[in-house]
Design a protein around this motif. Structure first.
Motif, PDB file in Angstrom:
ATOM      1  N   SER A 114       0.832  -1.206   0.000  1.00  0.00           N
ATOM      2  CA  SER A 114       0.000   0.000   0.000  1.00  0.00           C
ATOM      3  C   SER A 114       0.865   1.253   0.000  1.00  0.00           C
ATOM      4  CB  SER A 114      -0.959   0.008   1.198  1.00  0.00           C
ATOM      5  OG  SER A 114      -0.269   0.074   2.422  1.00  0.00           O
ATOM      6  N   ARG A 115       1.986   1.232   0.706  1.00  0.00           N
ATOM      7  CA  ARG A 115       2.870   2.395   0.715  1.00  0.00           C
ATOM      8  C   ARG A 115       3.589   2.562  -0.618  1.00  0.00           C
ATOM      9  NH1 ARG A 115       6.842   1.647   3.692  1.00  0.00           N
ATOM     10  NH2 ARG A 115       6.431  -0.425   4.587  1.00  0.00           N
ATOM     11  N   THR A 116       3.828   1.446  -1.313  1.00  0.00           N
ATOM     12  CA  THR A 116       4.385   1.539  -2.658  1.00  0.00           C
ATOM     13  C   THR A 116       3.413   2.255  -3.590  1.00  0.00           C
ATOM     14  OG1 THR A 116       5.702  -0.466  -2.363  1.00  0.00           O
ATOM     15  CG2 THR A 116       5.216   0.193  -4.618  1.00  0.00           C
ATOM     16  N   ALA A 117       2.127   1.891  -3.493  1.00  0.00           N
ATOM     17  CA  ALA A 117       1.114   2.567  -4.303  1.00  0.00           C
ATOM     18  C   ALA A 117       1.014   4.048  -3.939  1.00  0.00           C
ATOM     19  CB  ALA A 117      -0.234   1.885  -4.109  1.00  0.00           C
ATOM     20  N   LEU A 118       1.063   4.357  -2.652  1.00  0.00           N
ATOM     21  CA  LEU A 118       1.021   5.755  -2.223  1.00  0.00           C
ATOM     22  C   LEU A 118       2.276   6.505  -2.687  1.00  0.00           C
ATOM     23  CD1 LEU A 118      -0.402   5.427   1.405  1.00  0.00           C
ATOM     24  CD2 LEU A 118      -1.575   6.282  -0.626  1.00  0.00           C
ATOM     25  N   GLY A 119       3.400   5.804  -2.716  1.00  0.00           N
ATOM     26  CA  GLY A 119       4.621   6.422  -3.212  1.00  0.00           C
ATOM     27  C   GLY A 119       4.488   6.831  -4.671  1.00  0.00           C
ATOM     28  N   ALA A 120       3.897   5.948  -5.493  1.00  0.00           N
ATOM     29  CA  ALA A 120       3.697   6.277  -6.900  1.00  0.00           C
ATOM     30  C   ALA A 120       2.749   7.463  -7.052  1.00  0.00           C
ATOM     31  CB  ALA A 120       3.152   5.060  -7.645  1.00  0.00           C
ATOM     32  N   LEU A 121       1.688   7.482  -6.264  1.00  0.00           N
ATOM     33  CA  LEU A 121       0.738   8.591  -6.318  1.00  0.00           C
ATOM     34  C   LEU A 121       1.392   9.905  -5.891  1.00  0.00           C
ATOM     35  CD1 LEU A 121      -2.193   9.648  -6.584  1.00  0.00           C
ATOM     36  CD2 LEU A 121      -2.504   9.036  -4.184  1.00  0.00           C
ATOM     37  N   THR A 122       2.176   9.846  -4.842  1.00  0.00           N
ATOM     38  CA  THR A 122       2.831  11.049  -4.342  1.00  0.00           C
ATOM     39  C   THR A 122       3.829  11.598  -5.359  1.00  0.00           C
ATOM     40  OG1 THR A 122       2.578  10.290  -2.064  1.00  0.00           O
ATOM     41  CG2 THR A 122       4.237  11.976  -2.465  1.00  0.00           C
ATOM     42  N   ARG A 123       4.598  10.707  -5.970  1.00  0.00           N
ATOM     43  CA  ARG A 123       5.551  11.160  -6.987  1.00  0.00           C
ATOM     44  C   ARG A 123       4.835  11.775  -8.181  1.00  0.00           C
ATOM     45  NH1 ARG A 123       8.000   6.459  -5.100  1.00  0.00           N
ATOM     46  NH2 ARG A 123       7.044   5.185  -6.735  1.00  0.00           N
ATOM     47  N   ALA A 124       3.706  11.185  -8.569  1.00  0.00           N
ATOM     48  CA  ALA A 124       2.932  11.736  -9.688  1.00  0.00           C
ATOM     49  C   ALA A 124       2.378  13.113  -9.341  1.00  0.00           C
ATOM     50  CB  ALA A 124       1.802  10.781 -10.052  1.00  0.00           C
ATOM     51  N   ALA A 125       1.817  13.245  -8.144  1.00  0.00           N
ATOM     52  CA  ALA A 125       1.263  14.539  -7.735  1.00  0.00           C
ATOM     53  C   ALA A 125       2.354  15.597  -7.654  1.00  0.00           C
ATOM     54  CB  ALA A 125       0.569  14.392  -6.384  1.00  0.00           C
ATOM     55  N   ARG A 126       3.534  15.203  -7.170  1.00  0.00           N
ATOM     56  CA  ARG A 126       4.649  16.158  -7.070  1.00  0.00           C
ATOM     57  C   ARG A 126       5.104  16.598  -8.459  1.00  0.00           C
ATOM     58  NH1 ARG A 126       7.682  13.412  -3.593  1.00  0.00           N
ATOM     59  NH2 ARG A 126       6.737  14.489  -1.824  1.00  0.00           N
ATOM     60  N   GLU A 127       5.136  15.651  -9.400  1.00  0.00           N
ATOM     61  CA  GLU A 127       5.534  16.014 -10.760  1.00  0.00           C
ATOM     62  C   GLU A 127       4.555  17.026 -11.365  1.00  0.00           C
ATOM     63  OE1 GLU A 127       6.025  14.117 -15.239  1.00  0.00           O
ATOM     64  OE2 GLU A 127       5.717  12.759 -13.535  1.00  0.00           O
ATOM     65  N   ILE A 128       3.267  16.781 -11.159  1.00  0.00           N
ATOM     66  CA  ILE A 128       2.268  17.698 -11.718  1.00  0.00           C
ATOM     67  C   ILE A 128       2.393  19.093 -11.108  1.00  0.00           C
ATOM     68  CG2 ILE A 128      -0.206  18.160 -11.915  1.00  0.00           C
ATOM     69  CD1 ILE A 128      -0.615  15.082 -11.869  1.00  0.00           C
ATOM     70  N   THR A 129       2.460  19.137  -9.781  1.00  0.00           N
ATOM     71  CA  THR A 129       2.442  20.441  -9.111  1.00  0.00           C
ATOM     72  C   THR A 129       3.751  21.193  -9.206  1.00  0.00           C
ATOM     73  OG1 THR A 129       2.993  19.370  -6.995  1.00  0.00           O
ATOM     74  CG2 THR A 129       0.648  19.732  -7.483  1.00  0.00           C
ATOM     75  N   GLU A 130       4.873  20.471  -9.283  1.00  0.00           N
ATOM     76  CA  GLU A 130       6.175  21.143  -9.298  1.00  0.00           C
ATOM     77  C   GLU A 130       6.718  21.353 -10.707  1.00  0.00           C
ATOM     78  OE1 GLU A 130       8.844  19.045  -6.754  1.00  0.00           O
ATOM     79  OE2 GLU A 130       7.664  19.441  -4.933  1.00  0.00           O
ATOM     80  N   ASP A 131       6.440  20.390 -11.623  1.00  0.00           N
ATOM     81  CA  ASP A 131       7.029  20.463 -12.955  1.00  0.00           C
ATOM     82  C   ASP A 131       6.005  20.756 -14.048  1.00  0.00           C
ATOM     83  OD1 ASP A 131       9.405  19.745 -11.694  1.00  0.00           O
ATOM     84  OD2 ASP A 131       9.107  17.609 -12.100  1.00  0.00           O
TER      85      ASP A 131
END
Length: 279
Positions: free
Chosen positions: A242-259
């Protein structure tokens, strides 16, 4: 004994789960956190599943911790996972949801009613100032779980957890002493999450005659074959999936908001493949 179809199915799941612990090699019991992830994992051929209290808490928008998720929520989640696949399912039952041994026994009965064929009882208290129960008290609670399981009309595998390392008390001697006491109280499987290395795992397995479950991940970089050579019979993933899935979601959200980019989508499962996996 005449059983309903549902009761017979649960009996067969209970037997199958019990027998997995006596197989020729250790088995992995992954931890889905809802019906969808249970079906995905079942499709990869796992023989049994386990719930994750942390994964469920996070999916509900809560931090993990004592009393963050109630017994009714834990068991409703477990029932959904059981119904999703028909595989044997064991559950994270925390410390049994109550201060009395009778409360622990009632939790085992309710777990059986939810379709489960196994459950773990830990010796933590949920109190920061005193996180691990006195040994005598913990043994009484394991014995109550074992007695309640023994009154069921199918095999219910009781796992007893010694939480020292997980609670920041890296005392291997006391952990082994606790697991030996839980074994003597009748626990079917022994489990000490967060053991630090192969030597600690070997010491635990060597000190016990019943199957040992080990939590993978973190600093523990051992394979299924490595763990089997140490004497491990069952391997769980805890909240790692579950934390692996949350990690993927968090990285995706960070890419959208930061890049302002969306390259994360190249790693997403194709829409049609997800539908096919859940068919």
């Amino acid at each position: 004994m005449n059983r309903t179809a549902a009761a017979e199915a649960q009996y067969q799941r209970g037997v199958a789960f019990r027998d997995l612990h006596a197989g020729p090699r250790p088995f992995v019991v992954p931890n889905p956190w809802d019906a969808g992830t249970a079906r995905l994992l079942a499709g990869f051929g796992f023989a049994a599943l386990a719930t994750t209290g942390a994964g469920l808490a996070h999916s509900l928008g809560r931090p993990d911790g004592a009393n963050r998720v109630g017994r009714a929520e834990i068991l409703a989640n477990a029932r959904a996972i059981v119904d999703a696949t028909g595989l044997p399912v064991t559950a994270d039952l925390e410390s049994g949801f109550g201060e009395r041994p009778d409360d622990v026994a009632e939790t085992i009965r309710l777990a059986a009613d939810a379709g489960l064929v196994g459950g773990s009882i830990e010796d933590s208290t949920g109190r920061d100032e005193d996180p691990v129960r006195p040994l005598g008290e913990a043994v009484e609670r394991v014995a109550a779980a074992v007695e309640a399981a023994g009154r069921l009309d199918f095999p219910f595998t009781v796992t007893a957890r010694a939480e020292n390392f997980f609670q920041g008390r890296p005392d291997l001697d006391d952990t082994i002493r606790r697991l030996q006491a839980y074994e003597a109280a009748g626990a079917d499987v022994l489990y000490a999450p967060a053991l630090p290395d192969a030597d600690a795992i070997r010491a635990v397995c060597s000190a016990l005659s019943r199957p040992v479950n080990v939590l993978m991940g973190g600093a523990l970089k051992l394979s299924v074959a490595d763990l089997g050579a140490l004497g491990v019979r069952r391997i769980s993933t805890g909240s790692a999936l579950s934390r692996t899935a949350l990690g993927a979601l968090t990285r995706a959200a960070r890419e959208i908001t930061e890049d302002g980019t969306f390259t994360f989508a190249t790693d997403a499962l194709p829409y049609a493949e997800v539908n096919e996996l859940l068919e």
